[in-house]
Design a protein around this motif. Structure first.
Motif, PDB file in Angstrom:
ATOM      1  N   ASN A 140       0.853  -1.177   0.000  1.00 32.20           N
ATOM      2  CA  ASN A 140       0.000   0.000   0.000  1.00 32.20           C
ATOM      3  C   ASN A 140       0.894   1.233   0.000  1.00 32.20           C
ATOM      4  OD1 ASN A 140      -1.760   2.198   0.805  1.00 32.20           O
ATOM      5  ND2 ASN A 140      -3.252   0.620   1.362  1.00 32.20           N
ATOM      6  N   ASP A 141       1.144   1.746  -1.196  1.00 28.77           N
ATOM      7  CA  ASP A 141       2.050   2.889  -1.341  1.00 28.77           C
ATOM      8  C   ASP A 141       1.520   4.141  -0.664  1.00 28.77           C
ATOM      9  OD1 ASP A 141       3.739   1.291  -2.819  1.00 28.77           O
ATOM     10  OD2 ASP A 141       2.983   1.978  -4.764  1.00 28.77           O
ATOM     11  N   ASP A 142       0.185   4.272  -0.562  1.00 27.44           N
ATOM     12  CA  ASP A 142      -0.397   5.488   0.010  1.00 27.44           C
ATOM     13  C   ASP A 142      -0.105   5.619   1.497  1.00 27.44           C
ATOM     14  OD1 ASP A 142      -1.626   6.257  -2.451  1.00 27.44           O
ATOM     15  OD2 ASP A 142      -3.172   4.748  -2.083  1.00 27.44           O
ATOM     16  N   PHE A 143      -0.055   4.493   2.214  1.00 24.90           N
ATOM     17  CA  PHE A 143       0.195   4.510   3.652  1.00 24.90           C
ATOM     18  C   PHE A 143       1.654   4.176   4.002  1.00 24.90           C
ATOM     19  CE2 PHE A 143      -4.352   4.208   3.447  1.00 24.90           C
ATOM     20  CZ  PHE A 143      -4.821   4.828   4.595  1.00 24.90           C
ATOM     21  N   ALA A 144       2.422   3.724   3.009  1.00 24.93           N
ATOM     22  CA  ALA A 144       3.794   3.277   3.265  1.00 24.93           C
ATOM     23  C   ALA A 144       4.670   4.303   3.989  1.00 24.93           C
ATOM     24  CB  ALA A 144       4.455   2.851   1.952  1.00 24.93           C
ATOM     25  N   PRO A 145       4.538   5.624   3.725  1.00 19.55           N
ATOM     26  CA  PRO A 145       5.392   6.578   4.445  1.00 19.55           C
ATOM     27  C   PRO A 145       5.195   6.548   5.956  1.00 19.55           C
ATOM     28  CG  PRO A 145       4.417   7.611   2.509  1.00 19.55           C
ATOM     29  CD  PRO A 145       3.740   6.293   2.672  1.00 19.55           C
ATOM     30  N   TRP A 146       4.081   5.974   6.416  1.00 18.87           N
ATOM     31  CA  TRP A 146       3.805   5.943   7.848  1.00 18.87           C
ATOM     32  C   TRP A 146       3.966   4.548   8.455  1.00 18.87           C
ATOM     33  CZ3 TRP A 146       0.746   8.930   4.503  1.00 18.87           C
ATOM     34  CH2 TRP A 146       0.839  10.310   4.710  1.00 18.87           C
ATOM     35  N   PHE A 147       4.467   3.605   7.664  1.00 18.88           N
ATOM     36  CA  PHE A 147       4.701   2.255   8.203  1.00 18.88           C
ATOM     37  C   PHE A 147       5.810   2.302   9.252  1.00 18.88           C
ATOM     38  CE2 PHE A 147       3.274  -0.480   4.313  1.00 18.88           C
ATOM     39  CZ  PHE A 147       1.986  -0.015   4.479  1.00 18.88           C
ATOM     40  N   GLU A 148       5.620   1.541  10.318  1.00 20.31           N
ATOM     41  CA  GLU A 148       6.651   1.382  11.345  1.00 20.31           C
ATOM     42  C   GLU A 148       7.217  -0.031  11.366  1.00 20.31           C
ATOM     43  OE1 GLU A 148       4.670   4.612  14.463  1.00 20.31           O
ATOM     44  OE2 GLU A 148       4.380   2.468  14.751  1.00 20.31           O
ATOM     45  N   SER A 149       6.386  -1.015  11.008  1.00 24.85           N
ATOM     46  CA  SER A 149       6.826  -2.403  10.975  1.00 24.85           C
ATOM     47  C   SER A 149       5.857  -3.198  10.116  1.00 24.85           C
ATOM     48  CB  SER A 149       6.880  -3.000  12.391  1.00 24.85           C
ATOM     49  OG  SER A 149       5.582  -3.015  12.975  1.00 24.85           O
ATOM     50  N   SER A 150       6.303  -4.346   9.673  1.00 27.02           N
ATOM     51  CA  SER A 150       5.469  -5.253   8.894  1.00 27.02           C
ATOM     52  C   SER A 150       5.666  -6.677   9.408  1.00 27.02           C
ATOM     53  CB  SER A 150       5.837  -5.203   7.408  1.00 27.02           C
ATOM     54  OG  SER A 150       5.596  -3.918   6.863  1.00 27.02           O
ATOM     55  N   ARG A 151       4.572  -7.418   9.424  1.00 28.72           N
ATOM     56  CA  ARG A 151       4.648  -8.811   9.888  1.00 28.72           C
ATOM     57  C   ARG A 151       3.779  -9.684   8.991  1.00 28.72           C
ATOM     58  NH1 ARG A 151       3.134  -8.841  16.092  1.00 28.72           N
ATOM     59  NH2 ARG A 151       3.436 -11.072  15.765  1.00 28.72           N
ATOM     60  N   PRO A 152       4.137 -10.968   8.893  1.00 27.11           N
ATOM     61  CA  PRO A 152       3.360 -11.862   8.035  1.00 27.11           C
ATOM     62  C   PRO A 152       2.025 -12.253   8.657  1.00 27.11           C
ATOM     63  CG  PRO A 152       5.133 -13.075   9.113  1.00 27.11           C
ATOM     64  CD  PRO A 152       5.340 -11.626   9.450  1.00 27.11           C
ATOM     65  N   SER A 153       1.048 -12.444   7.791  1.00 26.95           N
ATOM     66  CA  SER A 153      -0.265 -12.948   8.177  1.00 26.95           C
ATOM     67  C   SER A 153      -0.490 -14.228   7.371  1.00 26.95           C
ATOM     68  CB  SER A 153      -1.347 -11.908   7.867  1.00 26.95           C
ATOM     69  OG  SER A 153      -2.623 -12.374   8.255  1.00 26.95           O
ATOM     70  N   PRO A 154      -0.316 -15.385   7.980  1.00 25.65           N
ATOM     71  CA  PRO A 154      -0.352 -16.650   7.235  1.00 25.65           C
ATOM     72  C   PRO A 154      -1.759 -17.097   6.873  1.00 25.65           C
ATOM     73  CG  PRO A 154       0.070 -17.074   9.551  1.00 25.65           C
ATOM     74  CD  PRO A 154       0.062 -15.583   9.391  1.00 25.65           C
ATOM     75  N   TYR A 155      -1.838 -17.966   5.885  1.00 24.88           N
ATOM     76  CA  TYR A 155      -3.125 -18.529   5.481  1.00 24.88           C
ATOM     77  C   TYR A 155      -2.939 -19.971   5.036  1.00 24.88           C
ATOM     78  CZ  TYR A 155      -1.578 -17.559   0.663  1.00 24.88           C
ATOM     79  OH  TYR A 155      -0.873 -17.517  -0.506  1.00 24.88           O
ATOM     80  N   VAL A 156      -4.062 -20.676   4.921  1.00 24.17           N
ATOM     81  CA  VAL A 156      -4.083 -22.047   4.439  1.00 24.17           C
ATOM     82  C   VAL A 156      -4.952 -22.105   3.188  1.00 24.17           C
ATOM     83  CG1 VAL A 156      -4.868 -24.394   4.910  1.00 24.17           C
ATOM     84  CG2 VAL A 156      -3.697 -23.110   6.695  1.00 24.17           C
ATOM     85  N   ASP A 157      -4.385 -22.580   2.102  1.00 25.79           N
ATOM     86  CA  ASP A 157      -5.144 -22.818   0.883  1.00 25.79           C
ATOM     87  C   ASP A 157      -5.871 -24.148   1.061  1.00 25.79           C
ATOM     88  OD1 ASP A 157      -6.092 -23.437  -1.633  1.00 25.79           O
ATOM     89  OD2 ASP A 157      -4.259 -22.858  -2.683  1.00 25.79           O
ATOM     90  N   THR A 158      -7.201 -24.113   1.117  1.00 28.13           N
ATOM     91  CA  THR A 158      -7.986 -25.319   1.375  1.00 28.13           C
ATOM     92  C   THR A 158      -8.643 -25.875   0.116  1.00 28.13           C
ATOM     93  OG1 THR A 158      -9.931 -23.995   1.944  1.00 28.13           O
ATOM     94  CG2 THR A 158      -8.459 -24.621   3.747  1.00 28.13           C
ATOM     95  N   THR A 159      -8.233 -25.379  -1.059  1.00 24.65           N
ATOM     96  CA  THR A 159      -8.787 -25.892  -2.303  1.00 24.65           C
ATOM     97  C   THR A 159      -8.550 -27.405  -2.377  1.00 24.65           C
ATOM     98  OG1 THR A 159      -8.209 -23.799  -3.376  1.00 24.65           O
ATOM     99  CG2 THR A 159      -8.771 -25.662  -4.808  1.00 24.65           C
ATOM    100  N   GLY A 160      -9.610 -28.162  -2.650  1.00 26.53           N
ATOM    101  CA  GLY A 160      -9.470 -29.609  -2.711  1.00 26.53           C
ATOM    102  C   GLY A 160      -9.552 -30.299  -1.370  1.00 26.53           C
ATOM    103  N   GLY A 161      -9.901 -29.544  -0.321  1.00 26.64           N
ATOM    104  CA  GLY A 161     -10.073 -30.151   0.995  1.00 26.64           C
ATOM    105  C   GLY A 161      -8.777 -30.684   1.583  1.00 26.64           C
TER     106      GLY A 161
END
Length: 354
Positions: free
Chosen positions: A120-141
């Motif tokens: 998000n380039d619009d908010f990037a000047p105010w970023f202080e830190s970034s962290r991952p948000s994981p997910y699970v692809d459940t396609t096909g069960g």
């Protein structure tokens, strides 16, 4: 690049039908916004218990080009659903620029965020830190998941199957419910979660009754485009584990998972996750978003991740210096293996560092 020519803020329930239609249209045009947190149904449910304002941006043709739902607390603006919002950011089509600094009008001194979806380039000047948000692809069960999971994910799913069999032998028949409307079970989720907060020293999200009421409203919100989802696993008469989250289309957000500590040896959380992944095709779920967090099971189970950022939009440079100092203290406390009391302090500071 579409630019915002005008920006006005209105109460959620003052949005016009055309503006709500634009919300759905803009979200549908941007695959990155498929989380239920970006659906207007979430803002509506939150607004029923806590006022939600929406910044409505229009382009040079006076058409709605962006919306940002938020809360106002004095001079502070926060994303809708804070502090329980795991994804945050404006609703807009790809290629639209959002004027973040123009939120600071009408007495607003800062817009604080802690799970802003990147990039998000619009908010990037105010970023202080970034962290991952994981997910699970459940396609096909379950079969599809196991084909793309890490070795750790496969191993834990295998152990969950064996522990399911063990639980059945020790406690009684296993009963999994993928989607139930049951206020008694929801109350059990809240009670177990509050016990977990107390045991770990975390801030009790449910100390404020309106947040329990929010979950109850969402529990009774039904539909494929937006709904609350309560899943449970019982062994005999015992509730082993449960989860309350939200779904929108093919995305389920993993929001409040719990398990009964007396059955921790059975790893009931993994039992629940295995059952839910297996049921995903029938539910129409293609992805489970875990949300940001350092939990080991998220690292083991994930098939991918996105990044979310923490920061604050403000014109006050002194305030940003203070925040950076607080963040440094919190980071040091979290990394210290010898000072659990500092980690508890970091959790308290987090509540004020918004």
């Amino acid at each position: 690049m579409t630019r915002i020519a005008s920006l006005r803020t209105v109460a959620f329930d003052a949005l016009t039908g055309a503006e709500l239609d634009a919300w759905h249209r803009l979200r549908a045009s941007n695959p990155a916004l498929d989380s239920p947190y970006f659906h207007p149904g979430f803002a509506e449910a939150v607004h029923a218990g806590k006022p939600v304002e929406v910044a409505v941006g229009r382009d040079e043709r006076d058409e709605v080009a962006a919306l940002l739902p938020m809360h106002r607390e004095g001079g502070v603006l926060r994303p809708v659903g804070w502090p329980g919002a795991d994804f945050q950011g404006p609703i807009l089509a790809p290629g639209t620029s959002f004027p973040a600094a123009r939120l600071l009008t009408g007495g607003a001194k800062r817009f604080a965020f802690d799970h802003l979806l990147e990039p998000n380039d619009d908010f990037a000047p105010w970023f202080e830190s970034s962290r991952p948000s994981p997910y699970v692809d459940t396609t096909g069960g379950l079969e599809g998941y196991l084909a793309r999971a890490s070795k750790s994910g496969k191993d834990n799913m295998g152990q969950a199957r064996r522990r399911t069999n063990k639980a059945e032998k020790q406690l009684g028949p296993i009963r999994f419910a993928a989607d139930v409307v049951d206020e008694k079970s929801l109350a059990a989720v809240v009670e177990l979660k509050r016990g977990q907060y107390a045991a770990t020293g975390a801030v009790d999200y449910f100390a404020r009754p309106e947040r329990v009421e929010l979950l109850t409203r969402l529990l009774h919100t039904r539909g494929t485009e937006f709904a609350g989802i309560l899943s449970t696993v019982h062994a005999g008469d015992n509730l082993l584990a449960a989860h309350f989250g939200m779904r929108s289309g093919g995305v389920l957000h993993w929001w409040f998972p719990v398990y009964d500590p007396q059955f921790s040896a059975l790893a009931p959380g993994w039992i629940l996750l295995r059952e839910l992944v297996g049921a995903a095709p029938e539910l129409g779920i293609e992805r489970i978003d875990f949300g940001r967090g350092d939990d080991e099971y998220k690292r083991r189970a994930k098939t991918g991740e996105v990044m979310v950022a923490q920061g604050v939009v403000t014109r006050n440079s002194a305030y940003r210096v203070v925040r950076r100092a607080r963040n440094s203290m919190m980071t040091a406390a979290k990394q210290s293996a010898l000072a659990p009391q500092l980690r508890r302090l970091a959790r308290r500071l987090r509540a004020y560092n918004r």
